[in-house]
Scaffold this motif. Sequence first.
Motif, mmCIF file in Angstrom:
data_model
loop_
_atom_site.group_PDB
_atom_site.id
_atom_site.type_symbol
_atom_site.label_atom_id
_atom_site.label_comp_id
_atom_site.label_asym_id
_atom_site.label_seq_id
_atom_site.Cartn_x
_atom_site.Cartn_y
_atom_site.Cartn_z
ATOM 1 N N SER A 221 0.821 -1.213 0.000
ATOM 2 C CA SER A 221 0.000 0.000 0.000
ATOM 3 C C SER A 221 0.854 1.261 0.000
ATOM 4 C CB SER A 221 -0.920 -0.001 1.227
ATOM 5 O OG SER A 221 -1.761 -1.129 1.208
ATOM 6 N N ILE A 222 1.932 1.268 0.766
ATOM 7 C CA ILE A 222 2.781 2.456 0.813
ATOM 8 C C ILE A 222 3.473 2.678 -0.520
ATOM 9 C CG2 ILE A 222 4.869 3.397 1.873
ATOM 10 C CD1 ILE A 222 3.930 2.223 4.514
ATOM 11 N N SER A 223 3.830 1.593 -1.208
ATOM 12 C CA SER A 223 4.427 1.758 -2.533
ATOM 13 C C SER A 223 3.454 2.439 -3.488
ATOM 14 C CB SER A 223 4.852 0.390 -3.087
ATOM 15 O OG SER A 223 5.864 -0.176 -2.303
ATOM 16 N N VAL A 224 2.179 1.990 -3.456
ATOM 17 C CA VAL A 224 1.166 2.628 -4.299
ATOM 18 C C VAL A 224 0.986 4.094 -3.896
ATOM 19 C CG1 VAL A 224 -1.286 2.624 -4.905
ATOM 20 C CG2 VAL A 224 -0.032 0.462 -4.741
ATOM 21 N N ILE A 225 0.928 4.337 -2.593
ATOM 22 C CA ILE A 225 0.768 5.709 -2.110
ATOM 23 C C ILE A 225 1.955 6.564 -2.512
ATOM 24 C CG2 ILE A 225 0.703 7.100 0.000
ATOM 25 C CD1 ILE A 225 -0.964 4.849 1.265
ATOM 26 N N ASN A 226 3.174 6.011 -2.428
ATOM 27 C CA ASN A 226 4.371 6.752 -2.793
ATOM 28 C C ASN A 226 4.337 7.183 -4.252
ATOM 29 O OD1 ASN A 226 7.339 6.541 -3.979
ATOM 30 N ND2 ASN A 226 7.506 7.202 -1.852
ATOM 31 N N VAL A 227 3.977 6.217 -5.127
ATOM 32 C CA VAL A 227 3.927 6.534 -6.563
ATOM 33 C C VAL A 227 2.861 7.578 -6.839
ATOM 34 C CG1 VAL A 227 3.415 5.591 -8.839
ATOM 35 C CG2 VAL A 227 4.862 4.306 -7.259
ATOM 36 N N GLN A 228 1.676 7.387 -6.296
ATOM 37 C CA GLN A 228 0.589 8.321 -6.570
ATOM 38 C C GLN A 228 0.842 9.689 -5.956
ATOM 39 O OE1 GLN A 228 -2.003 7.885 -8.598
ATOM 40 N NE2 GLN A 228 -1.037 5.920 -9.117
ATOM 41 N N ALA A 229 1.524 9.740 -4.812
ATOM 42 C CA ALA A 229 1.870 11.039 -4.239
ATOM 43 C C ALA A 229 2.820 11.787 -5.159
ATOM 44 C CB ALA A 229 2.504 10.845 -2.866
ATOM 45 N N GLY A 230 3.772 11.066 -5.753
ATOM 46 C CA GLY A 230 4.669 11.716 -6.711
ATOM 47 C C GLY A 230 3.923 12.239 -7.921
ATOM 48 N N VAL A 231 2.966 11.428 -8.417
ATOM 49 C CA VAL A 231 2.166 11.879 -9.559
ATOM 50 C C VAL A 231 1.345 13.112 -9.195
ATOM 51 C CG1 VAL A 231 0.261 11.245 -11.096
ATOM 52 C CG2 VAL A 231 2.076 9.594 -10.596
ATOM 53 N N GLY A 232 0.725 13.063 -8.012
ATOM 54 C CA GLY A 232 -0.092 14.190 -7.593
ATOM 55 C C GLY A 232 0.707 15.462 -7.438
ATOM 56 N N LEU A 233 1.901 15.378 -6.880
ATOM 57 C CA LEU A 233 2.737 16.564 -6.723
ATOM 58 C C LEU A 233 3.173 17.117 -8.066
ATOM 59 C CD1 LEU A 233 4.969 15.526 -3.681
ATOM 60 C CD2 LEU A 233 3.211 17.300 -3.719
ATOM 61 N N ILE A 250 -4.723 7.334 -3.494
ATOM 62 C CA ILE A 250 -4.040 7.305 -2.195
ATOM 63 C C ILE A 250 -5.040 7.037 -1.082
ATOM 64 C CG2 ILE A 250 -2.854 8.756 -0.501
ATOM 65 C CD1 ILE A 250 -1.393 10.070 -2.832
ATOM 66 N N LYS A 251 -6.207 7.681 -1.139
ATOM 67 C CA LYS A 251 -7.219 7.474 -0.112
ATOM 68 C C LYS A 251 -7.700 6.032 -0.093
ATOM 69 C CE LYS A 251 -11.741 9.050 1.463
ATOM 70 N NZ LYS A 251 -12.890 9.974 1.206
ATOM 71 N N ALA A 252 -7.949 5.467 -1.281
ATOM 72 C CA ALA A 252 -8.438 4.091 -1.355
ATOM 73 C C ALA A 252 -7.381 3.111 -0.858
ATOM 74 C CB ALA A 252 -8.844 3.756 -2.792
ATOM 75 N N ALA A 253 -6.116 3.330 -1.252
ATOM 76 C CA ALA A 253 -5.047 2.424 -0.832
ATOM 77 C C ALA A 253 -4.834 2.490 0.673
ATOM 78 C CB ALA A 253 -3.750 2.767 -1.568
ATOM 79 N N SER A 254 -4.875 3.703 1.220
ATOM 80 C CA SER A 254 -4.677 3.828 2.668
ATOM 81 C C SER A 254 -5.838 3.206 3.438
ATOM 82 C CB SER A 254 -4.519 5.297 3.057
ATOM 83 O OG SER A 254 -5.676 6.036 2.705
ATOM 84 N N LYS A 255 -7.074 3.349 2.919
ATOM 85 C CA LYS A 255 -8.230 2.746 3.583
ATOM 86 C C LYS A 255 -8.125 1.229 3.581
ATOM 87 C CE LYS A 255 -13.274 2.522 3.433
ATOM 88 N NZ LYS A 255 -14.509 2.978 2.724
ATOM 89 N N GLU A 256 -7.720 0.671 2.437
ATOM 90 C CA GLU A 256 -7.576 -0.782 2.367
ATOM 91 C C GLU A 256 -6.464 -1.267 3.302
ATOM 92 O OE1 GLU A 256 -6.617 -4.332 -0.856
ATOM 93 O OE2 GLU A 256 -6.821 -2.255 -1.519
ATOM 94 N N ALA A 257 -5.358 -0.512 3.353
ATOM 95 C CA ALA A 257 -4.252 -0.901 4.237
ATOM 96 C C ALA A 257 -4.696 -0.877 5.691
ATOM 97 C CB ALA A 257 -3.063 0.034 4.028
ATOM 98 N N ALA A 292 -2.252 -2.189 -8.849
ATOM 99 C CA ALA A 292 -1.033 -1.977 -9.629
ATOM 100 C C ALA A 292 -1.284 -0.997 -10.766
ATOM 101 C CB ALA A 292 -0.531 -3.316 -10.168
ATOM 102 N N ALA A 293 -2.466 -1.086 -11.384
ATOM 103 C CA ALA A 293 -2.791 -0.155 -12.454
ATOM 104 C C ALA A 293 -2.870 1.269 -11.938
ATOM 105 C CB ALA A 293 -4.114 -0.563 -13.101
ATOM 106 N N SER A 294 -3.359 1.441 -10.714
ATOM 107 C CA SER A 294 -3.424 2.787 -10.142
ATOM 108 C C SER A 294 -2.026 3.340 -9.886
ATOM 109 C CB SER A 294 -4.236 2.772 -8.852
ATOM 110 O OG SER A 294 -3.571 2.009 -7.856
ATOM 111 N N ALA A 295 -1.044 2.447 -9.745
ATOM 112 C CA ALA A 295 0.342 2.879 -9.560
ATOM 113 C C ALA A 295 1.084 2.978 -10.886
ATOM 114 C CB ALA A 295 1.073 1.909 -8.635
ATOM 115 N N GLY A 296 0.369 2.826 -11.999
ATOM 116 C CA GLY A 296 0.986 2.956 -13.310
ATOM 117 C C GLY A 296 1.583 1.674 -13.842
#
Length: 409
Positions: A221-233, A250-257, A292-296
């Motif tokens: 989950s943190i890997s997905v959040i890390n990638v999406q945070a970079g995209v968002g920034l 990021i919200k969905a991944a953190s909720k699932e985690a 994984a698709a959400s992380a590109g």
Amino acid sequence: MEEQRGQGPGDPLRARGGPPWALRWADREPGDGLPWRSTLLLAVFVMVGSGFAARNQPDRESLDALGRGLLLLGSALLLLRHRHPVPVVFATSAVTLGYFAAGYPYGPVFLLVAVACFAAIVQGHRRAAWWALGLVWAGHLLIAHWLYAHLPPDGDSAAPWGQEIPVACFVIAILAASELVRVRREQWAQQRAERAAAERRRADEQRLRIARELHDVLAHSISVINVQAGVGLALLDSDPEQARAALTTIKAASKEALGEVRQVLDTLRAPGEAPRTPAPGLDRLPELVEQAASAGLTVETTTEGAPVALPPGADLAAFRIVQEALTNVVRHSGSRAARVTIRYLPGVLELRVDDDGPATGGDAGGSGNGLAGMRERAGGLGGTIEAGTREDGGFRVRAVLPVRPKETP
């Protein structure tokens, strides 16, 4: 908290095996309190019993103040039998021989030596107890068959040799009973040590399992959040809608985690209860692909062979291995595509996760324990993990898990 001992299913006396009285003997240390009650009861029995014995042995010396003093002294010495077993057993033997040499009647005085020898043998001082009993027996032989003419009572004659048979039986019985208790005490101590070691192993295995579960859940989950945070920034100013989508991911991944972490912690808090939600398995592979698709990362899945229902442990291990392998692709691979192949073979489940590389050498917040965790999961089921670079520059993770289909009720 003394009043709580011996109560409830968690009582240590019950958990360690053996009757409570024997466990108290086994747990007794030299610094424990004096055995007042048992010694007092023994003293009363010896005094009263010796009085009755004196009435039935008129040819022996009457039980005067000296005789009763010797009986009280021998009883008092037994107060120290747990702290100083060796001096006590020899002192009690000397008092008993003095009692016989003074011509006092036979009777419960033998119990003083018996209890002292019992305490010495149970605490591991076997030779001291044997020597003490041997000295008492030898002294009794000397007094009854050779020194009787020079000792009270006057006009005494040699004791018949036939009475030595019950004396010998008494000595052998003392030794046998003491050795039996000593052996049983050692067995109970060994059983307690084995139970304690087994409990420590189970606790270590439980901690390792929980740590592994938390690592796999959070790492992915943190890997997905890390990638999406970079995209968002990166797109926050130029493409707000895409940045909003990244934040939604990021919200969905953190909720699932959080949900999976709560499930793991619920299992820890109530180990005897069934989990509220089923453990993840290969049936949730589409969710992994979507994450994984959400992380590109584009993931292609292939299933070979006839799928079978797997036992929960194997199903969870297979899911976590694929999850960790895809997490490593997101973290460390320059490829944005991965292939997951699941092969159902007779008695074997083969998992293969490939990406085309190359390795980026970057760090997306990983702990470096991913491959070790996968190997532990596979090893726990008797399987193997192979991970390494392919000849074409890509990377492959291959797991082989021996499994049996889940039995249907």
